[in-house]
Design a protein around this motif. Structure first.
Motif, PDB file in Angstrom:
ATOM      1  N   ILE A  99      -0.281   8.552 -18.471  1.00  9.58           N
ATOM      2  CA  ILE A  99       0.712   7.853 -17.673  1.00  9.58           C
ATOM      3  C   ILE A  99       0.018   6.699 -16.947  1.00  9.58           C
ATOM      4  CG2 ILE A  99       0.580   9.362 -15.634  1.00  9.58           C
ATOM      5  CD1 ILE A  99       3.743   9.440 -15.873  1.00  9.58           C
ATOM      6  N   ALA A 100       0.541   5.487 -17.170  1.00  9.09           N
ATOM      7  CA  ALA A 100      -0.105   4.297 -16.618  1.00  9.09           C
ATOM      8  C   ALA A 100       0.691   3.754 -15.447  1.00  9.09           C
ATOM      9  CB  ALA A 100      -0.235   3.223 -17.690  1.00  9.09           C
ATOM     10  N   VAL A 101      -0.033   3.327 -14.424  1.00 11.44           N
ATOM     11  CA  VAL A 101       0.579   2.789 -13.213  1.00 11.44           C
ATOM     12  C   VAL A 101       0.006   1.394 -12.956  1.00 11.44           C
ATOM     13  CG1 VAL A 101       0.671   3.077 -10.697  1.00 11.44           C
ATOM     14  CG2 VAL A 101       0.964   5.069 -12.181  1.00 11.44           C
ATOM     15  N   ASN A 102       0.877   0.459 -12.609  1.00  9.26           N
ATOM     16  CA  ASN A 102       0.432  -0.893 -12.271  1.00  9.26           C
ATOM     17  C   ASN A 102      -0.086  -0.936 -10.840  1.00  9.26           C
ATOM     18  OD1 ASN A 102       1.317  -2.727 -14.636  1.00  9.26           O
ATOM     19  ND2 ASN A 102       3.096  -1.418 -14.245  1.00  9.26           N
ATOM     20  N   VAL A 103      -1.216  -1.580 -10.675  1.00 11.29           N
ATOM     21  CA  VAL A 103      -1.826  -1.659  -9.356  1.00 11.29           C
ATOM     22  C   VAL A 103      -1.891  -3.121  -8.923  1.00 11.29           C
ATOM     23  CG1 VAL A 103      -3.996  -1.347  -8.113  1.00 11.29           C
ATOM     24  CG2 VAL A 103      -3.189   0.420  -9.673  1.00 11.29           C
ATOM     25  N   SER A 104      -1.442  -3.385  -7.718  1.00  6.24           N
ATOM     26  CA  SER A 104      -1.481  -4.758  -7.228  1.00  6.24           C
ATOM     27  C   SER A 104      -2.887  -5.105  -6.722  1.00  6.24           C
ATOM     28  CB  SER A 104      -0.415  -4.937  -6.143  1.00  6.24           C
ATOM     29  OG  SER A 104      -0.974  -5.428  -4.961  1.00  6.24           O
ATOM     30  N   ALA A 105      -3.203  -6.402  -6.743  1.00  4.69           N
ATOM     31  CA  ALA A 105      -4.525  -6.876  -6.322  1.00  4.69           C
ATOM     32  C   ALA A 105      -4.863  -6.393  -4.915  1.00  4.69           C
ATOM     33  CB  ALA A 105      -4.567  -8.399  -6.380  1.00  4.69           C
ATOM     34  N   ILE A 106      -3.860  -6.399  -4.046  1.00  3.19           N
ATOM     35  CA  ILE A 106      -4.080  -6.009  -2.651  1.00  3.19           C
ATOM     36  C   ILE A 106      -4.495  -4.541  -2.536  1.00  3.19           C
ATOM     37  CG2 ILE A 106      -2.913  -5.685  -0.415  1.00  3.19           C
ATOM     38  CD1 ILE A 106      -1.340  -8.237  -1.067  1.00  3.19           C
ATOM     39  N   GLU A 107      -3.874  -3.697  -3.349  1.00  6.22           N
ATOM     40  CA  GLU A 107      -4.251  -2.280  -3.339  1.00  6.22           C
ATOM     41  C   GLU A 107      -5.702  -2.127  -3.779  1.00  6.22           C
ATOM     42  OE1 GLU A 107      -1.160   0.581  -4.938  1.00  6.22           O
ATOM     43  OE2 GLU A 107      -0.537  -1.307  -5.858  1.00  6.22           O
ATOM     44  N   LEU A 108      -6.046  -2.804  -4.867  1.00  7.60           N
ATOM     45  CA  LEU A 108      -7.395  -2.684  -5.439  1.00  7.60           C
ATOM     46  C   LEU A 108      -8.460  -3.169  -4.462  1.00  7.60           C
ATOM     47  CD1 LEU A 108      -8.761  -1.952  -8.212  1.00  7.60           C
ATOM     48  CD2 LEU A 108      -8.847  -4.413  -8.619  1.00  7.60           C
ATOM     49  N   GLN A 109      -8.091  -4.146  -3.624  1.00 14.33           N
ATOM     50  CA  GLN A 109      -9.055  -4.716  -2.688  1.00 14.33           C
ATOM     51  C   GLN A 109      -9.358  -3.784  -1.501  1.00 14.33           C
ATOM     52  OE1 GLN A 109     -10.525  -7.737  -3.068  1.00 14.33           O
ATOM     53  NE2 GLN A 109      -9.378  -8.329  -4.893  1.00 14.33           N
ATOM     54  N   ARG A 110      -8.534  -2.782  -1.305  1.00 16.87           N
ATOM     55  CA  ARG A 110      -8.777  -1.891  -0.160  1.00 16.87           C
ATOM     56  C   ARG A 110      -9.953  -0.956  -0.455  1.00 16.87           C
ATOM     57  NH1 ARG A 110      -4.322  -1.123   3.593  1.00 16.87           N
ATOM     58  NH2 ARG A 110      -5.422   0.783   4.119  1.00 16.87           N
ATOM     59  N   ASN A 111     -10.814  -0.758   0.545  1.00 15.35           N
ATOM     60  CA  ASN A 111     -12.000   0.036   0.233  1.00 15.35           C
ATOM     61  C   ASN A 111     -11.733   1.545   0.183  1.00 15.35           C
ATOM     62  OD1 ASN A 111     -11.788   0.468   2.963  1.00 15.35           O
ATOM     63  ND2 ASN A 111     -13.505  -0.896   3.485  1.00 15.35           N
ATOM     64  N   ASP A 112     -10.505   1.951   0.607  1.00 13.14           N
ATOM     65  CA  ASP A 112     -10.179   3.383   0.515  1.00 13.14           C
ATOM     66  C   ASP A 112      -9.278   3.682  -0.692  1.00 13.14           C
ATOM     67  OD1 ASP A 112      -7.903   2.146   1.422  1.00 13.14           O
ATOM     68  OD2 ASP A 112      -7.480   3.583   3.017  1.00 13.14           O
ATOM     69  N   PHE A 113      -9.132   2.679  -1.584  1.00 13.72           N
ATOM     70  CA  PHE A 113      -8.170   2.854  -2.674  1.00 13.72           C
ATOM     71  C   PHE A 113      -8.485   4.054  -3.580  1.00 13.72           C
ATOM     72  CE2 PHE A 113      -6.642   1.780  -7.022  1.00 13.72           C
ATOM     73  CZ  PHE A 113      -5.289   1.938  -6.769  1.00 13.72           C
ATOM     74  N   SER A 114      -9.744   4.141  -4.046  1.00  8.30           N
ATOM     75  CA  SER A 114     -10.070   5.226  -4.981  1.00  8.30           C
ATOM     76  C   SER A 114      -9.949   6.597  -4.306  1.00  8.30           C
ATOM     77  CB  SER A 114     -11.466   5.037  -5.584  1.00  8.30           C
ATOM     78  OG  SER A 114     -12.416   4.905  -4.570  1.00  8.30           O
ATOM     79  N   THR A 151       0.832  -1.195   0.000  1.00 13.51           N
ATOM     80  CA  THR A 151       0.000   0.000   0.000  1.00 13.51           C
ATOM     81  C   THR A 151       0.869   1.249   0.000  1.00 13.51           C
ATOM     82  OG1 THR A 151      -1.616  -1.240   1.263  1.00 13.51           O
ATOM     83  CG2 THR A 151      -1.930   1.129   1.171  1.00 13.51           C
ATOM     84  N   GLN A 152       1.869   1.223   0.866  1.00 12.57           N
ATOM     85  CA  GLN A 152       2.798   2.347   0.960  1.00 12.57           C
ATOM     86  C   GLN A 152       3.602   2.501  -0.337  1.00 12.57           C
ATOM     87  OE1 GLN A 152       5.398   1.895   4.363  1.00 12.57           O
ATOM     88  NE2 GLN A 152       6.409   3.841   3.942  1.00 12.57           N
ATOM     89  N   LEU A 153       4.073   1.361  -0.848  1.00 18.68           N
ATOM     90  CA  LEU A 153       4.852   1.381  -2.078  1.00 18.68           C
ATOM     91  C   LEU A 153       3.994   1.859  -3.255  1.00 18.68           C
ATOM     92  CD1 LEU A 153       7.648   0.673  -3.241  1.00 18.68           C
ATOM     93  CD2 LEU A 153       6.826  -1.632  -3.673  1.00 18.68           C
ATOM     94  N   GLY A 154       2.772   1.333  -3.306  1.00 16.81           N
ATOM     95  CA  GLY A 154       1.854   1.687  -4.389  1.00 16.81           C
ATOM     96  C   GLY A 154       1.507   3.167  -4.383  1.00 16.81           C
ATOM     97  N   GLU A 155       1.324   3.717  -3.186  1.00 16.44           N
ATOM     98  CA  GLU A 155       1.032   5.145  -3.074  1.00 16.44           C
ATOM     99  C   GLU A 155       2.198   5.981  -3.560  1.00 16.44           C
ATOM    100  OE1 GLU A 155      -1.395   5.392   0.921  1.00 16.44           O
ATOM    101  OE2 GLU A 155      -0.611   7.378   0.366  1.00 16.44           O
ATOM    102  N   TRP A 156       3.390   5.507  -3.214  1.00 14.83           N
ATOM    103  CA  TRP A 156       4.608   6.209  -3.670  1.00 14.83           C
ATOM    104  C   TRP A 156       4.652   6.219  -5.205  1.00 14.83           C
ATOM    105  CZ3 TRP A 156       8.844   4.889  -6.613  1.00 14.83           C
ATOM    106  CH2 TRP A 156       9.882   5.836  -6.635  1.00 14.83           C
ATOM    107  N   VAL A 157       4.328   5.072  -5.801  1.00 12.27           N
ATOM    108  CA  VAL A 157       4.379   4.958  -7.271  1.00 12.27           C
ATOM    109  C   VAL A 157       3.354   5.906  -7.920  1.00 12.27           C
ATOM    110  CG1 VAL A 157       4.041   3.427  -9.262  1.00 12.27           C
ATOM    111  CG2 VAL A 157       5.268   2.586  -7.257  1.00 12.27           C
ATOM    112  N   VAL A 158       2.127   5.913  -7.402  1.00  9.94           N
ATOM    113  CA  VAL A 158       1.090   6.776  -7.981  1.00  9.94           C
ATOM    114  C   VAL A 158       1.503   8.249  -7.856  1.00  9.94           C
ATOM    115  CG1 VAL A 158      -1.307   7.574  -7.780  1.00  9.94           C
ATOM    116  CG2 VAL A 158      -0.804   5.138  -7.603  1.00  9.94           C
ATOM    117  N   ARG A 159       1.973   8.646  -6.674  1.00 11.45           N
ATOM    118  CA  ARG A 159       2.356  10.040  -6.469  1.00 11.45           C
ATOM    119  C   ARG A 159       3.515  10.428  -7.386  1.00 11.45           C
ATOM    120  NH1 ARG A 159       2.547  10.135  -1.450  1.00 11.45           N
ATOM    121  NH2 ARG A 159       0.601  11.232  -1.043  1.00 11.45           N
TER     122      ARG A 159
END
Ligand code: C2E
Ligand code: MG
Ligand code: MG
Ligand code: MG
Length: 278
Positions: free
Chosen positions: A115-130, A88-96
């Motif tokens: 600009i496209a970013v890869n999202v891991s399944a775990i990130e997508l499963q979080r209900n606060d992701f969007s 989650t932390q890593l993914g947020e860093w990538v998006v930012r």
């Protein structure tokens, strides 16, 4: 690659497993360190129009150049980061980071590419992701229609209804969605129809074999036709030569990525490839 199941589960002991486990624990600590030291870097690979050769977007791919171990592939450390609860932390860093790069390019006067970013399944499963993604877009101040998220088909096959809800939220923010590595997972064409996606990325295994194996060529043809019927754009991954590109052209594939055009490159090199609008 060894997958460790849960920190507290008793592992069947063998000296070899023990040393593998230690190596994983060590690497996990190093990911944590790398995150706080900002040792990660994003590279970018162009997405190119099959028809015109024009760069229409870039995909951000994370890179880790470890001080002692050298280059460590994301295929190795992303699953580890998932396992260790660091994605989650890593993914947020990538998006930012990707949003900031887009902003910088637009402000400098480069033509605005998505600009496209890869999202891991775990990130997508979080209900606060969007919500999180929206917060980053607002903070960095970019036009959300230039952000694209790549989701593998397998990651939407768990908790499908929740994922569709998250995907709809992302779409309503203005973000585009792509299914990555299409054809390698459950690949239900029926499901495809239910997902609020914009693009389909054909996995490189089919693309690489398209000229030597008739099955792969037929599968690609079917995928392109079907995607177009559903109003989706198709991107072929892993195009390594002009012959494959010509085949894709004959099948009306929309976009491609691959070493034939360019490997993933650092942002400085990407800038050389984009023409400045003065
Ligand atoms: P992916 O998203 O399917 O990315 C495509 C992979 O194929 C990349 O490997 C890219 O360097 C490679 N590639 C592109 N064109 C060619 C080609 O013509 N030939 C060959 N042989 N390979 C090509 P990479 O960068 O090692 O990334 C591997 C996977 O790691 C990615 O697959 C993605 O699933 C994951 N990944 C990378 N960066 C991130 C990230 O920031 N977040 C997450 N969650 N996953 C990431
Ligand atoms: Mg991808
Ligand atoms: Mg892929
Ligand atoms: Mg992949």
């Amino acid at each position: 690659f060894c997958k460790v199941s849960g920190r507290n589960s008793k592992l069947f002991y063998s000296p070899k497993m023990n040393s593998m486990y230690n190596e994983l624990l060590l690497l996990e600590g190093e990911i944590r360190k790398a995150l706080s030291n900002e040792d990660f870097k994003l590279y970018y690979q162009p997405k190119v129009s099959v028809e015109t050769g024009e760069i229409i977007g870039v995909e951000a791919l994370i890179r880790w150049f470890h001080k002692e171990k050298g280059f460590i592939s994301p295929s190795k450390f992303i699953p580890l980061a998932e396992e260790a609860g660091l994605i989650t932390q890593l993914g947020e860093w990538v998006v930012r980071q990707a949003c900031m790069q887009h902003k910088k390019w637009v402000d400098t006067g480069y033509p605005p590419v998505s600009i496209a970013v890869n999202v891991s399944a775990i990130e997508l499963q979080r209900n606060d992701f969007s919500e999180k993604v929206k917060a980053i877009i607002d903070e960095v101040e970019i036009d959300p229609s230039f952000l694209e998220l790549e989701i593998t088909e397998n990651s939407v096959m768990q908790n499908t209804e929740d994922c569709i809800k998250t995907m709809n939220e992302l779409r309503s923010i203005g973000i585009s969605l792509s299914i990555d590595d299409f054809g390698t997972g459950y690949s239900s064409f029926g499901y495809l129809r239910k997902f609020p996606i914009n693009n389909l990325k054909i996995d490189q295994s089919f693309v690489k074999n398209s000229l030597i194996e008739s099955n792969s060529a037929e599968i690609i043809k079917a995928m392109i036709q079907l995607a177009h019927t559903f109003g989706l754009k198709v991107i072929a991954e892993g195009v390594e030569n002009e012959f494959v590109l010509n085949f894709l052209k004959s099948q009306q594939c929309d976009y491609y990525q691959g070493y034939y055009h360019s490997k993933p490159i650092p942002p400085e090199d990407m800038e050389q490839m984009m023409v400045l609008k003065v």
